[in-house]
Design a protein around this motif. Sequence first.
Motif, PDB file in Angstrom:
ATOM      1  N   VAL A 269       0.836  -1.208   0.000  1.00  0.00           N
ATOM      2  CA  VAL A 269       0.000   0.000   0.000  1.00  0.00           C
ATOM      3  C   VAL A 269       0.866   1.250   0.000  1.00  0.00           C
ATOM      4  O   VAL A 269       0.590   2.221  -0.732  1.00  0.00           O
ATOM      5  CB  VAL A 269      -0.958  -0.026   1.209  1.00  0.00           C
ATOM      6  N   LEU A 270       1.916   1.264   0.811  1.00  0.00           N
ATOM      7  CA  LEU A 270       2.812   2.428   0.824  1.00  0.00           C
ATOM      8  C   LEU A 270       3.398   2.672  -0.562  1.00  0.00           C
ATOM      9  O   LEU A 270       3.473   3.824  -1.029  1.00  0.00           O
ATOM     10  CB  LEU A 270       3.934   2.200   1.846  1.00  0.00           C
ATOM     11  N   GLN A 271       3.798   1.599  -1.242  1.00  0.00           N
ATOM     12  CA  GLN A 271       4.390   1.747  -2.571  1.00  0.00           C
ATOM     13  C   GLN A 271       3.367   2.259  -3.575  1.00  0.00           C
ATOM     14  O   GLN A 271       3.654   3.174  -4.362  1.00  0.00           O
ATOM     15  CB  GLN A 271       4.955   0.404  -3.040  1.00  0.00           C
ATOM     16  N   LEU A 272       2.165   1.693  -3.577  1.00  0.00           N
ATOM     17  CA  LEU A 272       1.140   2.126  -4.521  1.00  0.00           C
ATOM     18  C   LEU A 272       0.746   3.577  -4.277  1.00  0.00           C
ATOM     19  O   LEU A 272       0.592   4.364  -5.230  1.00  0.00           O
ATOM     20  CB  LEU A 272      -0.096   1.224  -4.404  1.00  0.00           C
ATOM     21  N   ALA A 273       0.579   3.955  -3.006  1.00  0.00           N
ATOM     22  CA  ALA A 273       0.193   5.331  -2.696  1.00  0.00           C
ATOM     23  C   ALA A 273       1.265   6.319  -3.163  1.00  0.00           C
ATOM     24  O   ALA A 273       0.949   7.403  -3.692  1.00  0.00           O
ATOM     25  CB  ALA A 273      -0.055   5.486  -1.198  1.00  0.00           C
ATOM     26  N   ASP A 275       3.322   5.750  -5.654  1.00  0.00           N
ATOM     27  CA  ASP A 275       3.224   5.731  -7.114  1.00  0.00           C
ATOM     28  C   ASP A 275       2.147   6.692  -7.603  1.00  0.00           C
ATOM     29  O   ASP A 275       2.282   7.310  -8.670  1.00  0.00           O
ATOM     30  CB  ASP A 275       2.881   4.317  -7.616  1.00  0.00           C
ATOM     31  N   TRP A 276       1.068   6.795  -6.840  1.00  0.00           N
ATOM     32  CA  TRP A 276      -0.064   7.628  -7.244  1.00  0.00           C
ATOM     33  C   TRP A 276       0.076   9.087  -6.813  1.00  0.00           C
ATOM     34  O   TRP A 276      -0.825   9.895  -7.029  1.00  0.00           O
ATOM     35  CB  TRP A 276      -1.355   7.061  -6.654  1.00  0.00           C
ATOM     36  N   GLY A 277       1.178   9.422  -6.169  1.00  0.00           N
ATOM     37  CA  GLY A 277       1.441  10.813  -5.815  1.00  0.00           C
ATOM     38  C   GLY A 277       0.909  11.265  -4.480  1.00  0.00           C
ATOM     39  O   GLY A 277       0.906  12.477  -4.187  1.00  0.00           O
ATOM     40  N   TYR A 278       0.496  10.352  -3.642  1.00  0.00           N
ATOM     41  CA  TYR A 278       0.035  10.753  -2.306  1.00  0.00           C
ATOM     42  C   TYR A 278       1.211  11.134  -1.419  1.00  0.00           C
ATOM     43  O   TYR A 278       2.320  10.603  -1.561  1.00  0.00           O
ATOM     44  CB  TYR A 278      -0.725   9.606  -1.639  1.00  0.00           C
ATOM     45  N   GLN A 279       0.958  12.059  -0.498  1.00  0.00           N
ATOM     46  CA  GLN A 279       1.924  12.355   0.552  1.00  0.00           C
ATOM     47  C   GLN A 279       1.815  11.233   1.578  1.00  0.00           C
ATOM     48  O   GLN A 279       0.785  11.066   2.238  1.00  0.00           O
ATOM     49  CB  GLN A 279       1.620  13.697   1.214  1.00  0.00           C
ATOM     50  N   VAL A 280       2.857  10.429   1.701  1.00  0.00           N
ATOM     51  CA  VAL A 280       2.840   9.255   2.569  1.00  0.00           C
ATOM     52  C   VAL A 280       3.773   9.478   3.753  1.00  0.00           C
ATOM     53  O   VAL A 280       4.927   9.878   3.574  1.00  0.00           O
ATOM     54  CB  VAL A 280       3.267   7.998   1.783  1.00  0.00           C
ATOM     55  N   ASP A 333     -12.824   6.308  -1.135  1.00  0.00           N
ATOM     56  CA  ASP A 333     -12.362   6.097  -2.506  1.00  0.00           C
ATOM     57  C   ASP A 333     -10.959   5.493  -2.554  1.00  0.00           C
ATOM     58  O   ASP A 333     -10.671   4.642  -3.401  1.00  0.00           O
ATOM     59  CB  ASP A 333     -12.365   7.430  -3.271  1.00  0.00           C
ATOM     60  N   LEU A 334     -10.072   5.937  -1.662  1.00  0.00           N
ATOM     61  CA  LEU A 334      -8.705   5.421  -1.690  1.00  0.00           C
ATOM     62  C   LEU A 334      -8.683   3.946  -1.278  1.00  0.00           C
ATOM     63  O   LEU A 334      -7.996   3.135  -1.909  1.00  0.00           O
ATOM     64  CB  LEU A 334      -7.792   6.233  -0.769  1.00  0.00           C
ATOM     65  N   ALA A 335      -9.415   3.596  -0.227  1.00  0.00           N
ATOM     66  CA  ALA A 335      -9.477   2.193   0.198  1.00  0.00           C
ATOM     67  C   ALA A 335      -9.981   1.311  -0.941  1.00  0.00           C
ATOM     68  O   ALA A 335      -9.423   0.239  -1.215  1.00  0.00           O
ATOM     69  CB  ALA A 335     -10.373   2.047   1.421  1.00  0.00           C
ATOM     70  N   LYS A 336     -11.024   1.770  -1.627  1.00  0.00           N
ATOM     71  CA  LYS A 336     -11.577   0.983  -2.734  1.00  0.00           C
ATOM     72  C   LYS A 336     -10.572   0.888  -3.882  1.00  0.00           C
ATOM     73  O   LYS A 336     -10.402  -0.181  -4.494  1.00  0.00           O
ATOM     74  CB  LYS A 336     -12.868   1.642  -3.223  1.00  0.00           C
ATOM     75  N   ARG A 337      -9.895   1.978  -4.176  1.00  0.00           N
ATOM     76  CA  ARG A 337      -8.912   1.948  -5.270  1.00  0.00           C
ATOM     77  C   ARG A 337      -7.762   1.001  -4.942  1.00  0.00           C
ATOM     78  O   ARG A 337      -7.322   0.230  -5.800  1.00  0.00           O
ATOM     79  CB  ARG A 337      -8.373   3.359  -5.530  1.00  0.00           C
ATOM     80  N   LEU A 338      -7.286   1.054  -3.705  1.00  0.00           N
ATOM     81  CA  LEU A 338      -6.201   0.162  -3.294  1.00  0.00           C
ATOM     82  C   LEU A 338      -6.637  -1.303  -3.349  1.00  0.00           C
ATOM     83  O   LEU A 338      -5.893  -2.168  -3.821  1.00  0.00           O
ATOM     84  CB  LEU A 338      -5.739   0.513  -1.878  1.00  0.00           C
ATOM     85  N   TYR A 339      -7.838  -1.566  -2.869  1.00  0.00           N
ATOM     86  CA  TYR A 339      -8.346  -2.936  -2.899  1.00  0.00           C
ATOM     87  C   TYR A 339      -8.436  -3.451  -4.334  1.00  0.00           C
ATOM     88  O   TYR A 339      -7.973  -4.560  -4.645  1.00  0.00           O
ATOM     89  CB  TYR A 339      -9.717  -2.989  -2.228  1.00  0.00           C
ATOM     90  N   ILE A 345      -3.752  -6.990  -9.424  1.00  0.00           N
ATOM     91  CA  ILE A 345      -2.383  -7.491  -9.526  1.00  0.00           C
ATOM     92  C   ILE A 345      -2.312  -8.939  -9.064  1.00  0.00           C
ATOM     93  O   ILE A 345      -1.719  -9.803  -9.720  1.00  0.00           O
ATOM     94  CB  ILE A 345      -1.423  -6.604  -8.698  1.00  0.00           C
ATOM     95  N   GLN A 346      -2.935  -9.230  -7.939  1.00  0.00           N
ATOM     96  CA  GLN A 346      -2.872 -10.567  -7.362  1.00  0.00           C
ATOM     97  C   GLN A 346      -3.502 -11.617  -8.274  1.00  0.00           C
ATOM     98  O   GLN A 346      -3.013 -12.747  -8.377  1.00  0.00           O
ATOM     99  CB  GLN A 346      -3.546 -10.562  -5.985  1.00  0.00           C
ATOM    100  N   PHE A 347      -4.581 -11.256  -8.960  1.00  0.00           N
ATOM    101  CA  PHE A 347      -5.279 -12.194  -9.829  1.00  0.00           C
ATOM    102  C   PHE A 347      -4.778 -12.163 -11.273  1.00  0.00           C
ATOM    103  O   PHE A 347      -5.299 -12.885 -12.124  1.00  0.00           O
ATOM    104  CB  PHE A 347      -6.788 -11.932  -9.787  1.00  0.00           C
ATOM    105  N   GLY A 348      -3.783 -11.316 -11.544  1.00  0.00           N
ATOM    106  CA  GLY A 348      -3.171 -11.323 -12.864  1.00  0.00           C
ATOM    107  C   GLY A 348      -3.911 -10.543 -13.933  1.00  0.00           C
ATOM    108  O   GLY A 348      -3.650 -10.724 -15.127  1.00  0.00           O
ATOM    109  N   TYR A 349      -4.822  -9.643 -13.537  1.00  0.00           N
ATOM    110  CA  TYR A 349      -5.592  -8.885 -14.510  1.00  0.00           C
ATOM    111  C   TYR A 349      -4.993  -7.511 -14.794  1.00  0.00           C
ATOM    112  O   TYR A 349      -5.576  -6.726 -15.525  1.00  0.00           O
ATOM    113  CB  TYR A 349      -7.043  -8.733 -14.029  1.00  0.00           C
ATOM    114  N   GLN A 350      -3.850  -7.232 -14.232  1.00  0.00           N
ATOM    115  CA  GLN A 350      -3.228  -5.921 -14.408  1.00  0.00           C
ATOM    116  C   GLN A 350      -1.717  -6.071 -14.421  1.00  0.00           C
ATOM    117  O   GLN A 350      -1.167  -7.034 -13.889  1.00  0.00           O
ATOM    118  CB  GLN A 350      -3.649  -4.989 -13.263  1.00  0.00           C
TER     119      GLN A 350
END
Length: 361
Positions: A269-273, A275-280, A333-339, A345-350
């Motif tokens: 999650v830290l990596q994806l956030a 990547d998306w430009g969030y202040q982490v 929205d962020l929780a849903k986007r991360l999920y 990624i986990q299921f191989g669709y992206q």
Amino acid sequence: MFNKELEVTLHKASTDQMKQKPDQSNLGFGQIFTDHMFTMRWTRQDGWHKAAIEPYDNFIVDPAAMVFHYGQAIFEGMKAYRGKDDQIFLFRPADNLNRMNQSAVRMCMPRFPQDRVLQALRAMVYLDQEWVPGTEGASLYIRPTMIASEPALGLRPAEEYIFFIICCPVGAYYAEGFSPTKIYVEDEFVRAVPGGVGNAKTAGNYAASLKAQLNAHDKGYTQVLWLDAIEHRYVEEVGTSNIFFLIEGELITPPLEGSILPGITRDSVLQLARDWGYQVSERRITIDEVLAAGKSGALKESFGTGTAAVISPVGEFCYKEQCVQINGGAAGDLAKRLYDELQAIQFGYQEDPHKWRVRVG
């Protein structure tokens, strides 16, 4: 000590040993187990040996086994996914096994050869691939475990261990599914202390959390949010997850300072956030700051992260009879986007730019 050339034998389950597959629409969590398991043994004289994929069965442990008396037990949790083109994938399995070896060091247990264990795990999942569910959101949960098996009394590290991996098809971890959970902030009991074993995935940590967990359930809450053991002010983690807060555009999670489990999903999650430009920010945050942000409306979202639930939105915190609802009690929205991103990624669709996904077979 371990044998880098560890050989793994295969004993396939016979027809009469194979189990009936469960109804995929009613899997639950951790109740039904697959046809095979992986086991290996360690002694000080021989290192790791007797590695085998074999039919799922009981094994005999002496009543004096040191795990029962001194608590040397560690485990991990990971998943296999049936994804695109009916392929089976694992998600960051090497990171889970590396964390397990770190837990082993902390608990004075022997490290194991990660590469060989990962090879055996992939082979076992491939063998039991029909057990990997194909329904949306379902997966095969994988539980590597190590216990001290030496029959002896006396407080010291054991000189014999059993390592094993079992698997079970699972649906959603929480009955609420992706609906936000209600969390009770624990202000009496503590989960871990600095210098303790909070950053190890050891069984005793979970046993120690049960009392607070039951108290929270009795009050109508799904999970417990733990505070630090010294000042009882700083947020640490949820009972089964790391915790995140989105406050005015800043995504905050407590830092890894020895009393928090370094979650694989947390790191993802830290990596994806980023990547998306969030202040982490990985920083200390008090429960007072969380409540104040909730009351002012600055707290936009909160969610837990972990292998079992992936992303678990939080709809309400309650602390000392002060209850704060988040985002109107709805998933953010962020929780849903991360999920959605992690599941894709986990299921191989992206695409998998960080090379987290490992194909089985």
